[in-house]
Design a protein around this motif. Structure first.
Motif, short mmCIF file in Angstrom:
data_model
loop_
_atom_site.label_atom_id
_atom_site.label_comp_id
_atom_site.label_asym_id
_atom_site.label_seq_id
_atom_site.Cartn_x
_atom_site.Cartn_y
_atom_site.Cartn_z
N GLU A 57 3.30 9.27 -0.67
CA GLU A 57 1.86 9.12 -0.45
C GLU A 57 1.58 8.43 0.87
O GLU A 57 0.70 8.84 1.63
CB GLU A 57 1.23 8.28 -1.57
CG GLU A 57 1.11 8.95 -2.89
CD GLU A 57 0.67 7.96 -3.98
OE1 GLU A 57 -0.09 7.01 -3.66
OE2 GLU A 57 1.08 8.14 -5.13
N GLU A 61 -0.45 10.05 3.90
CA GLU A 61 -1.71 9.46 4.39
C GLU A 61 -1.67 9.28 5.91
O GLU A 61 -2.60 9.67 6.62
CB GLU A 61 -1.96 8.12 3.71
CG GLU A 61 -3.21 7.43 4.21
CD GLU A 61 -3.44 6.07 3.57
OE1 GLU A 61 -4.59 5.59 3.66
OE2 GLU A 61 -2.50 5.49 2.99
N ARG A 74 -7.32 6.42 0.01
CA ARG A 74 -6.23 6.50 -0.96
C ARG A 74 -6.68 5.98 -2.32
O ARG A 74 -7.41 4.99 -2.41
CB ARG A 74 -5.05 5.67 -0.45
CG ARG A 74 -3.76 5.96 -1.12
CD ARG A 74 -2.65 5.35 -0.29
NE ARG A 74 -1.39 5.46 -0.98
CZ ARG A 74 -0.27 4.94 -0.54
NH1 ARG A 74 -0.27 4.27 0.60
NH2 ARG A 74 0.84 5.07 -1.21
#
Length: 175
Positions: A57, A61, A74
């Motif tokens: 993640e 991002e 997020r």
């Protein structure tokens, strides 16, 4: 003439060697608007490596931002029910999509990590496998999906190999 044949064979062998290091498949570009509001939803961790989904993640991002998606938010860690060895998609995926709607997001990126480790052996090569999706938040429709696996050389970092793989997935998705 023999020298030319040897050179050609060496070139073919090199190409074959390097082409086996990564496998990537993806759908046609998403057509998603980079200037819209995007969210990054929790990634599933289908590995034995703790927090592999969260690591992927973070890489995703940062890569989204570097590829021109300026408004990325997020999913808050405080809303996740983390376990070290969660497999597949998070149990609260529906709740995460509702959260995305509340944020006014147009697109959501989610995924699953199926490999995130150093291979066992003398050299300990890094190996990463990831599946990503870009979802239209309002409809829940998948606009784009891609999957890939990549291994590196013994002196490469796992995070570097992951960054290369995820970037090679995202670049065609955002065209």
């Amino acid at each position: 003439m023999k020298h030319l044949i040897k050179l050609f064979c060496a070139l073919v062998a090199s190409v074959a060697l390097f082409s086996g290091c990564a496998v990537i498949d993806h759908s046609a570009p998403s057509g998603a608007d980079k200037s819209a509001q995007w969210v990054l939803l929790p990634f599933g961790n289908a590995t034995e490596t703790p927090f592999a989904g969260q690591r992927a993640e973070a890489v995703t991002e940062n890569l989204l931002r570097s590829l021109g998606v300026a408004r990325v938010q997020r999913y808050p860690a405080s809303l996740q029910n983390d376990t070290l060895f969660e497999s597949g998609q998070p149990k609260d995926a529906a709740r995460a999509l509702e959260w995305a709607k509340e944020q006014g997001a147009r697109y959501a990126v989610t995924g699953t990590v199926d490999e995130w480790r150093y291979k066992v052996g003398v050299d300990g090569e890094p190996a990463v496998g990831v599946a990503l999706q870009i979802v239209e938040v309002d409809s829940g429709r998948v606009l784009w999906s891609g999957v890939g696996g990549k291994s590196g050389w013994s002196r490469e970092s796992l995070s570097g190999v992951a960054q290369e793989l995820i970037k090679s997935l995202l670049v065609p998705a955002l065209k």
